[in-house]
Write a protein that holds these residues in place. Structure first.
Motif, PDB file in Angstrom:
ATOM      1  N   UNK A 102     -16.828 -12.749  35.558  1.00  0.00           N
ATOM      2  CA  UNK A 102     -15.912 -11.794  34.927  1.00  0.00           C
ATOM      3  C   UNK A 102     -14.604 -11.658  35.692  1.00  0.00           C
ATOM      4  N   UNK A 137       1.693 -10.127  28.845  1.00  0.00           N
ATOM      5  CA  UNK A 137       2.446  -9.484  29.936  1.00  0.00           C
ATOM      6  C   UNK A 137       2.546  -7.973  29.684  1.00  0.00           C
ATOM      7  N   UNK A 138       2.878  -7.589  28.444  1.00  0.00           N
ATOM      8  CA  UNK A 138       3.026  -6.149  28.169  1.00  0.00           C
ATOM      9  C   UNK A 138       1.674  -5.448  28.061  1.00  0.00           C
ATOM     10  N   UNK A 139       0.621  -6.190  27.714  1.00  0.00           N
ATOM     11  CA  UNK A 139      -0.698  -5.559  27.573  1.00  0.00           C
ATOM     12  C   UNK A 139      -1.353  -5.304  28.923  1.00  0.00           C
ATOM     13  N   UNK A 140      -0.908  -6.010  29.958  1.00  0.00           N
ATOM     14  CA  UNK A 140      -1.570  -5.868  31.261  1.00  0.00           C
ATOM     15  C   UNK A 140      -1.322  -4.472  31.827  1.00  0.00           C
ATOM     16  N   UNK A 141      -2.379  -3.685  32.038  1.00  0.00           N
ATOM     17  CA  UNK A 141      -2.168  -2.300  32.483  1.00  0.00           C
ATOM     18  C   UNK A 141      -1.703  -2.187  33.930  1.00  0.00           C
ATOM     19  N   UNK A 166      -7.493 -11.069  25.398  1.00  0.00           N
ATOM     20  CA  UNK A 166      -7.446 -10.744  23.968  1.00  0.00           C
ATOM     21  C   UNK A 166      -6.083 -11.112  23.372  1.00  0.00           C
ATOM     22  N   UNK A 199     -11.957 -14.974  31.148  1.00  0.00           N
ATOM     23  CA  UNK A 199     -12.768 -14.413  32.232  1.00  0.00           C
ATOM     24  C   UNK A 199     -13.871 -15.422  32.537  1.00  0.00           C
ATOM     25  N   UNK A 202      -7.307  -7.650  29.130  1.00  0.00           N
ATOM     26  CA  UNK A 202      -6.422  -7.411  27.983  1.00  0.00           C
ATOM     27  C   UNK A 202      -5.595  -8.664  27.649  1.00  0.00           C
ATOM     28  N   UNK A 224      -9.340  -6.562  33.690  1.00  0.00           N
ATOM     29  CA  UNK A 224      -9.634  -5.788  32.483  1.00  0.00           C
ATOM     30  C   UNK A 224      -9.618  -6.650  31.227  1.00  0.00           C
ATOM     31  N   UNK A 259       3.921 -13.279  26.119  1.00  0.00           N
ATOM     32  CA  UNK A 259       4.694 -12.046  26.303  1.00  0.00           C
ATOM     33  C   UNK A 259       3.850 -10.834  25.927  1.00  0.00           C
TER      34      UNK A 259
END
Lengths: 395, 62
Positions: free
Chosen positions: B30, B50-54, B18, B26, B15, B13, B47
């Protein structure tokens, strides 16, 4: 010792605790969680987790080690916050005095009126998912009331499990609010190709339940017979515990751009329950029920709260997060950047709606949102185009 | 610092791209590519990734 209480123990509550600790908070943190589970991630509940066996281990959120010092209180909810006195009353009648408060209570599912039925399932919590799962197997007739993202994801998941699926919704197209009619209809065709039946523009009048299942009578006189049905008709913010403080609670709790509730010092909100203005688009406060927004609002709210509690000025840079969400339905991976719902017109930018496509949503000259059906490679470039357009073009 | 991504879990995805563009990217298909080692000065961005990864695919392992 000074204390911050976080009301809500899901993603937003966890991220708020982590952000407070990361930014140097040395006082106590208490998290009040109505659920009996540790913080877990909800998106899989309507997707992969529902297809497999619901299990907390599969969805539990990893917590940073620092959060071990947090006082987690599970299975108890907030009854009333007195923001002036800084006291929180809980469902076990205990009262917590605090210095700062974070509202992270999220939303609960909207339900069909009780006079119509009390027999529907919902899918919001892990326990909901665990309760529904045994009912879904090869040949189950499943009806879903509501054609938003949750309803459509459950439809795709159940269909792949071999269920026969009927979707009933008032809207003209599935996911019409966030995606618009053209893209909603394109996703509808993908569902229909897999056997999902849609009853659009229809509402449920009555539900007759018996040992052999349920009969949903619709407003056009037609009937949908099913073994089990799910209500996926949207959500209601959990704000009752904030009543009596003079806050605007008409749709979640109104916040300023620093995430302060009603502009009050020492009181912030995060995640689904927070209605805040995002100057990336305009000055209208809106709630954003996206997974990613819980983390973004928690970071901003934590910074504001720590500034308020230490008597230092809060961050003056505007908080302008770019909304993002994703959805998996059958083999389609959908992503949304920005706010397509603010668009006045949608156009296919690249690809075609029958296959992979990028759809742009414009408000005047501004590109306010992009939806991708597949096309992951285009994401970084189109995301950048939205940010550039919103910074350069007048609203 | 050492970073590990579970590519069986990763859904590409982006994230993390970004959040920490110097570490994650990517490729032409992709699919995620990343630097397994990054300077400690990038810790904040990593960090955030890590928290943005869904799907919680990213770990800081050392």
């Amino acid at each position: 010792m000074s204390r911050i209480v976080i009301v809500g123990g899901s993603l937003g509550g966890l991220r708020a605790a982590e952000a407070l600790l990361a930014k140097g908070w040395e006082g106590g943190i208490v998290v009040i969680s109505a659920e009996r589970h540790p913080p877990y991630t909800r998106p899989p509940l309507s997707k992969g987790l529902l297809a497999a066996a619901p299990d907390i281990a599969a969805v539990e959120l990893r917590r940073r080690p620092e959060t071990d010092a947090v006082d987690w209180r599970f299975g108890v909810s907030a009854v009333h916050a007195d923001l002036e006195a800084r006291r929180l009353t809980l469902s076990d009648r205990s009262v917590i005095a605090y210095d700062g408060i974070v509202a992270a209570t999220g939303v609960r599912p909207r339900r069909l009126p009780e006079r119509v039925t009390r027999n529907g399932f919902t899918v919001r919590t892990l326990d909901d998912c665990t309760a529904l799962r045994p009912s879904l197997s090869q040949g189950t007739r499943l009806a879903i009331v509501g054609a938003g993202f949750i309803g459509c994801e459950i439809a795709a998941t159940a269909s792949a499990l071999g269920c026969g699926v009927d979707v009933i919704a008032l809207d003209r197209a599935p996911m019409v609010m966030p995606l618009g009619e053209v893209v909603g209809a394109a996703v509808q065709r993908r569902h229909e190709a897999r056997g999902v039946k849609f009853h659009l523009g229809r509402s449920v009048r009555t539900v007759d339940s018996s040992a052999s299942g349920h009969i949903l009578s619709l407003d056009d006189g037609s009937r949908v017979e099913c073994d089990v049905f799910v209500e996926a008709i949207g959500s209601q913010p959990c704000v009752e515990w904030l009543e009596g403080n003079g806050l605007d609670l008409t749709d979640g709790v109104e916040c300023d751009n620093s995430m302060r509730m009603g502009g009050r010092s020492g009181a912030v909100a995060v995640g689904d329950v927070a209605r805040f203005p995002n100057p990336l688009f305009d000055d209208v406060p809106r709630r954003v029920e996206h997974w990613q927004m819980a983390t973004e609002t928690a970071a901003r709210a934590a910074a504001t709260l720590l500034a308020d509690l230490s008597g230092t000025p809060a961050e003056t840079k505007p908080f302008r997060p770019l909304p993002w969400f994703w959805s998996d339905q059958f083999e389609t991976k959908l992503q949304s950047f920005g706010s397509p719902a603010l668009g006045e017109r949608a156009e296919v930018l690249e690809g075609d709606l029958a296959g992979e496509a990028a759809i742009g949503y414009h408000r005047g000259k501004q590109l306010v949102g992009v939806v991708l059906l597949g096309m992951p490679k285009a994401a970084p470039r189109l995301r950048r185009e939205i940010l550039d357009s919103l910074s350069l073009e007048p609203a | 610092m050492i970073i590990s991504v579970d590519l069986d879990v990763c859904q590409n995805y982006g994230q993390c791209v970004f959040a920490a563009p110097e570490v994650f990217d990517l490729d032409d298909n992709a699919e995620l590519v990343y630097q397994a080692e990054a300077p400690d000065s990038s810790r904040g961005e990593i960090e955030a990734a890590v928290t943005a990864c869904p799907v919680q695919a990213i770990r800081i392992v050392g």
